[in-house]
Design a protein around this motif. Structure first.
Motif: not given
Ligand code: OGA
Ligand code: MN
Length: 355
Positions: A300-306
């Motif tokens: 989620w950390a990667v997705c939310s930054e994206y």
């Protein structure tokens, strides 16, 4: 008089350019926002058939009970259906993760395959995450995830020939097929079969040119469109290229169904706009059914930054009508299409372009 003719001819392009303009920024007051109460007599709220999709089936794919969906028609656009974010709180995160981590994987096809070897594009997510953690805040070359523009699923769309080929098919993701099936059924298309998908990845400066989706062989089947992340200005035009369009916001979680007389209307996305604070809480929650693993905090950390700066659009298409098959195409014709200048695809204005 001349001015009127010119205006008519360029009706769509003029409005496209208006919303695309950076400076001065356009006035957005004419853009329909289905997430807000409206007084416009063009917008008609409709109810879904509560029998078409059971609450259990809806929940299984992360959707609220169909009777709770806020669904709209637009006067003058029969067959166009707008569903205001029908996702359960927390379930969008799952779909975002699928679009960023799962669907770009082989055997699916993406824009990076055009100039990279399959080995290098095998797992874009793993490569990007690895680079992100190594960069330690330094400015690094763009990750593959940041360079991702489109992914195709099922019958892979050939951007050169503008056709789907029976010879280039990989299994359509089961959970996205199920989600599409539930939505289509609720909209009165219980026989809909998800056969092809095009995922578009938009950065904040991307746009999608004026086009019609007509490559599918049976236009009586609806086209479904999902939006995640940042918002977009969507322009819905007419049957003629120059017909002036209606502008509307597409926020995270919103769905569009183009069916009936609206299936072959011209449309475009001139601009990505910041998501309003009050819409679409996309963070993962405890939602997650048997089939759908929860999104890990690391993912989620990667997705939310994206999605803080990007938009993902998923279109799902049925290519063939019931008991229809592909016309006989000779292999020679297909090879010819493959060999055509690839830059033609970019000019087609079909996949998101950077400005
Ligand atoms: C498409 C399309 C619109 C959008 O992929 O054909 O029209 O909302 N997408 O990004
Ligand atoms: Mn389209």
């Amino acid at each position: 008089m001349a001015a009127i003719v010119e205006c008519r001819e360029d009706g769509f392009r003029k409005i496209f350019k208006f919303y695309k303009r950076r400076s001065p920024p356009p006035n957005f007051s004419d853009v329909f926002d289905f997430s807000k109460p409206t007084t416009s007599d063009k917008v008609v709220q409709v109810k879904m058939d509560p029998q078409a999709v059971s609450d259990g089936d809806a929940a299984r794919v992360g959707l609220q009970p169909a009777r709770d969906w806020r669904v709209f028609n637009l006067k003058g656009y029969p067959g166009f259906i707008f569903i205001n974010n029908p996702f359960l709180r927390g379930s969008q995160a799952y779909w975002v993760r699928q679009c960023l981590k799962t669907y770009p994987r082989k055997p699916n096809v993406c824009n990076l395959d055009m100039h990279m070897s399959p080995g290098d594009t095998q797992d874009i997510w793993a490569k990007s995450v690895c680079n992100l953690s190594r960069s330690g805040g330094k400015r690094e070359p763009k990750t593959l995830l940041e360079r991702l523009r489109w992914v195709t699923l099922g019958y892979h769309y050939n951007w050169n020939s503008k056709t789907y080929s029976p010879n280039h098919y990989t299994p359509f993701p089961a959970e996205l097929r199920l989600l599409s099936h539930q939505i289509a059924a609720a909209c009165g298309f219980p026989g809909f079969s998800a056969e092809a998908g095009i995922l578009n990845y938009y950065r904040s400066d991307s746009s999608l040119g004026i086009h019609v989706d007509e490559s599918e062989l049976d236009h009586s089947c609806p086209l479904l469109s999902f939006s995640f992340g940042q918002s977009a200005i969507f322009l819905l035009g007419g049957t003629q290229r120059h017909d002036p369009p209606t502008a509307m916001y597409m926020h995270s979680g919103d769905l569009m169904v183009m069916s009936g007389q609206s299936r072959l209307l011209y449309h475009a996305v001139p601009r990505i706009v910041p998501a309003p604070q009050e819409v679409a809480v996309v963070e993962p929650s405890s939602w997650g059914s048997d089939q759908q693993e929860c999104v890990s905090p690391e993912d989620w950390a990667v997705c939310s930054e994206y999605i803080q700066s990007s938009r993902i659009n998923v279109t799902v298409r049925q290519v063939l009508g019931q008991s229809q098959s592909f016309p006989e195409t000779t292999l020679e014709e297909e090879h010819q299409a493959e060999g055509e200048d690839r830059s033609k695809r970019r000019k087609g204005g079909y996949s998101p372009q950077q400005t």
